[in-house]
Design a protein around this motif. Structure first.
Motif, short mmCIF file in Angstrom:
data_model
loop_
_atom_site.label_atom_id
_atom_site.label_comp_id
_atom_site.label_asym_id
_atom_site.label_seq_id
_atom_site.Cartn_x
_atom_site.Cartn_y
_atom_site.Cartn_z
N GLY A 20 59.57 68.25 11.07
CA GLY A 20 60.20 69.30 10.28
C GLY A 20 60.10 69.12 8.78
O GLY A 20 59.13 68.58 8.25
N GLU A 21 61.17 69.56 8.09
CA GLU A 21 61.19 69.64 6.64
C GLU A 21 60.94 68.30 5.96
O GLU A 21 60.28 68.23 4.92
N VAL A 56 59.03 65.92 6.81
CA VAL A 56 57.59 65.65 6.81
C VAL A 56 56.90 66.46 5.72
O VAL A 56 56.06 65.94 4.97
N VAL A 57 57.27 67.72 5.61
CA VAL A 57 56.67 68.59 4.60
C VAL A 57 56.93 68.02 3.20
O VAL A 57 56.02 67.94 2.37
N ARG A 58 58.16 67.61 2.95
CA ARG A 58 58.52 67.08 1.62
C ARG A 58 57.82 65.76 1.32
O ARG A 58 57.29 65.57 0.23
N VAL A 59 57.83 64.84 2.29
CA VAL A 59 57.19 63.54 2.05
C VAL A 59 55.68 63.71 1.91
O VAL A 59 55.06 63.11 1.03
N ALA A 60 55.08 64.56 2.73
CA ALA A 60 53.63 64.79 2.64
C ALA A 60 53.26 65.36 1.27
O ALA A 60 52.25 64.96 0.68
N ARG A 61 54.07 66.28 0.76
CA ARG A 61 53.81 66.86 -0.56
C ARG A 61 53.85 65.78 -1.64
O ARG A 61 52.97 65.71 -2.50
N THR A 62 54.83 64.91 -1.56
CA THR A 62 54.94 63.83 -2.55
C THR A 62 53.77 62.86 -2.43
O THR A 62 53.20 62.44 -3.45
N LEU A 63 53.41 62.52 -1.20
CA LEU A 63 52.27 61.61 -1.01
C LEU A 63 50.99 62.23 -1.58
O LEU A 63 50.20 61.53 -2.23
N GLY A 111 51.03 62.42 10.10
CA GLY A 111 52.25 62.85 10.77
C GLY A 111 52.15 62.61 12.25
O GLY A 111 51.09 62.24 12.77
N VAL A 112 53.26 62.81 12.93
CA VAL A 112 53.29 62.69 14.38
C VAL A 112 53.88 63.97 14.95
O VAL A 112 54.59 64.71 14.28
N PHE A 113 53.57 64.21 16.23
CA PHE A 113 54.16 65.36 16.90
C PHE A 113 54.36 65.04 18.37
O PHE A 113 53.54 64.38 19.00
N ALA A 114 55.51 65.48 18.88
CA ALA A 114 55.79 65.40 20.31
C ALA A 114 55.07 66.56 20.98
O ALA A 114 54.69 67.53 20.30
N PRO A 115 54.86 66.49 22.28
CA PRO A 115 54.10 67.56 22.95
C PRO A 115 54.56 68.98 22.64
O PRO A 115 53.73 69.86 22.41
N PRO A 154 54.70 73.61 11.97
CA PRO A 154 54.40 73.56 10.53
C PRO A 154 54.29 72.14 9.95
O PRO A 154 53.45 71.90 9.09
N HIS A 155 55.11 71.22 10.43
CA HIS A 155 55.02 69.88 9.85
C HIS A 155 53.70 69.19 10.20
O HIS A 155 53.26 68.32 9.47
N THR A 156 53.04 69.62 11.27
CA THR A 156 51.74 69.03 11.60
C THR A 156 50.63 69.57 10.71
O THR A 156 49.59 68.94 10.57
#
Length: 175
Positions: free
Chosen positions: A11-12, A14-21, A30-34, A40-42
């Motif tokens: 979720g959110e 991941v979006v925020r940390v990915a943007r900063t990275l 990132g990771v995703f469960a089935p 969106p976070h993927t």
């Protein structure tokens, strides 16, 4: 030098940390469960890898192969000393406190004692919950159960006659 970070959340966060990275020039994984394949976070990360669940530590550590660091986001894993220890054992930089620090600071009494030993200013307190001891602190006082996170077991006391009742209430809630 950290070149890639796995974000062990959804979720959110991941979006925020990915943007900063991305702004820092660091590759995000990132990771995703089935059930979250294509969520969106993927799409916010440079690469998304499957895990059995967001709380399955062995699955997350397996997904972290080849990355330099792991960011737990917020929530259960960010507060799990065993997870931080597992990251260290896997050779990953854990973006957060060590497992030892979490265990120490997770115990309110031990955390307070550690702060005092380190010379950190702390608010006046007492383990003595008698009306006389509480009166010396001056009303109002805050009562905090040693157990219980997220504010559980926290009470404001304005009346010395309510101490016993509030202590029992805080104990029940903290359990």
């Amino acid at each position: 030098m950290v070149k890639s970070v796995l974000i062990a959340n959804r979720g959110e966060v991941v979006v925020r940390v990915a943007r900063t990275l991305r702004e820092m020039g660091i590759r995000s994984v990132g990771v995703f469960a089935p059930a979250d394949r294509g969520a969106p976070h993927t799409e916010a990360v440079d690469e998304a890898r499957p895990v059995t669940s967001y709380l399955d530590i062995p699955s997350i550590l397996a997904a972290a192969k080849g990355v330099d660091a792991l960011h737990p986001g917020w929530g259960f894993l960010s507060q799990n000393p065993a997870f931080a220890d597992g990251c260290a054992a896997a050779g990953l930089v854990f973006v957060g406190p060590s497992g030892a620090a979490m265990r120490l600071m997770g115990d309110k009494a031990a955390a307070r004692a550690t702060a005092i030993r380190a010379g950190v200013p702390v608010a006046p307190a007492s383990d003595d919950l008698s009306p006389a001891a509480v009166a010396k602190l001056g009303l109002p006082v805050m009562l905090k159960a040693v157990a219980g996170g997220g504010g559980k077991g926290l009470r404001r006391i304005d009346d010395l006659g309510r101490i016993a009742e509030e202590v029992e209430s805080a104990r029940r809630e903290a359990k």
